[in-house]
Design an enzyme around this catalytic site. Structure first.
Site, PDB file in Angstrom:
ATOM      1  CB  CYS A 142      81.047 -69.233  -2.134  1.00  0.00           C
ATOM      2  SG  CYS A 142      80.043 -67.479  -1.995  1.00  0.00           S
ATOM      3  CG  HIS A 235      77.507 -71.630  -0.505  1.00  0.00           C
ATOM      4  ND1 HIS A 235      78.831 -71.993   0.029  1.00  0.00           N
ATOM      5  CD2 HIS A 235      77.742 -70.140  -0.287  1.00  0.00           C
ATOM      6  CE1 HIS A 235      79.546 -71.062   0.729  1.00  0.00           C
ATOM      7  NE2 HIS A 235      78.991 -69.913   0.343  1.00  0.00           N
ATOM      8  CD  GLU A 237      79.092 -75.752  -0.182  1.00  0.00           C
ATOM      9  OE1 GLU A 237      78.992 -74.705   0.456  1.00  0.00           O
ATOM     10  OE2 GLU A 237      78.978 -75.795  -1.335  1.00  0.00           O
TER      11      GLU A 237
END
Length: 307
Positions: A142, A235, A237
């Site tokens: 990011c 993102h 994750e």
């Protein structure tokens, strides 16, 4: 994959409850194997939440991974206790003499600032330069991806008219590249950002190849042709409720925030969000560890590997 962390790290207990194999130091020393040395430069304010998310993503191969968490010393964290940082984190000054198989540089909520205005920018530049000689492969996430593209290739970020927020569909551009091996033709991934690097500028950069892109959200995944630098604009994750927490936090503060795209069932924020990106997130990190770290890193970590 057994992820090796300090025995008292709070994320360890949560991961074990989720049936994720986590190994502490006492068990690791009895295994006759060299674990992959992975450093995570955690620039997020809620560090414990990011620790948990990234450890989940690194837990899906048979490789043993020894994780070292890093924080910048030129910025004082207001959302993570000093005791947690002192106990579980090191600084780049502590480890700059070492070599690592992999490095992850997270995002950070500083998009409204020019890069040079960020108080730890000079330190981050030193770390990114160090990674080119002391790390086999680095993933930038990011804002960390935007920072890496700016520092390494001079690509500037620009403000978006409104926040890129929610789940967006992406198309795989070149499935022959090992980083996206096993991806579906199209996949969902979370974004939460106010800025972007223009897709046309990334495509025009000869050192970079684009691997996944969205008509709505732009480039999601690109990397240098040697695999040493990987840039992830979103993102992957994030867990199930991260976007939910961000939406309700901003809503509670009276900030202008739209519903995250394609996130809540029937766009109802009272409904439990569906988790629809975890498989591709895990595949991304598994491919990185296998093809860009494990397969090419030298056993004794001396010298820069040839790709």
């Amino acid at each position: 994959m057994p992820v090796k962390v300090q025995g008292e790290l709070p994320a360890k207990e949560i991961l074990e409850r989720e049936n994720i194999f986590v190994m502490d130091e006492s068990r690791a020393v009895h295994q006759d194997i060299r674990p992959l040395q992975i450093a995570i430069l955690n620039l997020m304010p809620l560090k414990e939440e990011t620790e948990l998310q990234l450890l989940r993503s690194l837990s899906n191969t048979p490789l043993q991974v020894d994780v070292t968490f890093l924080h910048v010393c030129s910025h004082e964290s207001r959302n993570t206790s000093t005791s947690h940082l002192n106990k579980f984190y090191e600084t780049w000054e502590d480890v700059k003499h070492r070599r690592f198989d992999g490095l992850i540089i997270t995002g950070a909520p500083v998009e409204h600032l020019e890069f040079e205005e960020v108080d730890y920018w000079d330190e981050l530049v030193q770390i990114m330069d160090w990674s080119k000689t002391n790390v086999t492969s680095t993933i930038h996430l990011c804002w960390g991806a935007q920072a890496g593209l700016y520092h390494h290739f001079g690509l500037k970020k620009r403000m978006l008219p409104e926040k890129m927020f929610g789940l967006f569909w992406h198309k795989v551009a070149n499935r022959k590249i090992p980083l996206v091996r096993g991806f579906d033709d199209q996949f969902l991934a979370p974004h939460s950002r106010h800025t972007e690097v223009a897709a046309e500028e990334i495509h025009a950069c000869e050192e970079l190849m684009v691997l996944a892109e969205s008509e709505a959200a732009g480039v999601f995944l690109c990397m240098t042709k040697d695999g040493r630098q990987i840039f992830v604009m979103g993102h992957p994750e994030y867990d199930r409720v991260t976007l939910d927490g961000e939406y309700k936090r901003d809503k509670g503060k009276g900030l202008p925030i739209a519903l995250p795209v394609e996130y809540y069932p029937q766009d109802n924020p009272e409904e439990k969000p569906l988790l629809m990106w975890r498989a591709h997130a895990n595949t991304l990190y598994t491919n990185w560890l296998n093809y860009y770290v494990y397969q090419v890193t030298p056993y004794n970590l001396m010298g820069t590997p040839s790709f």
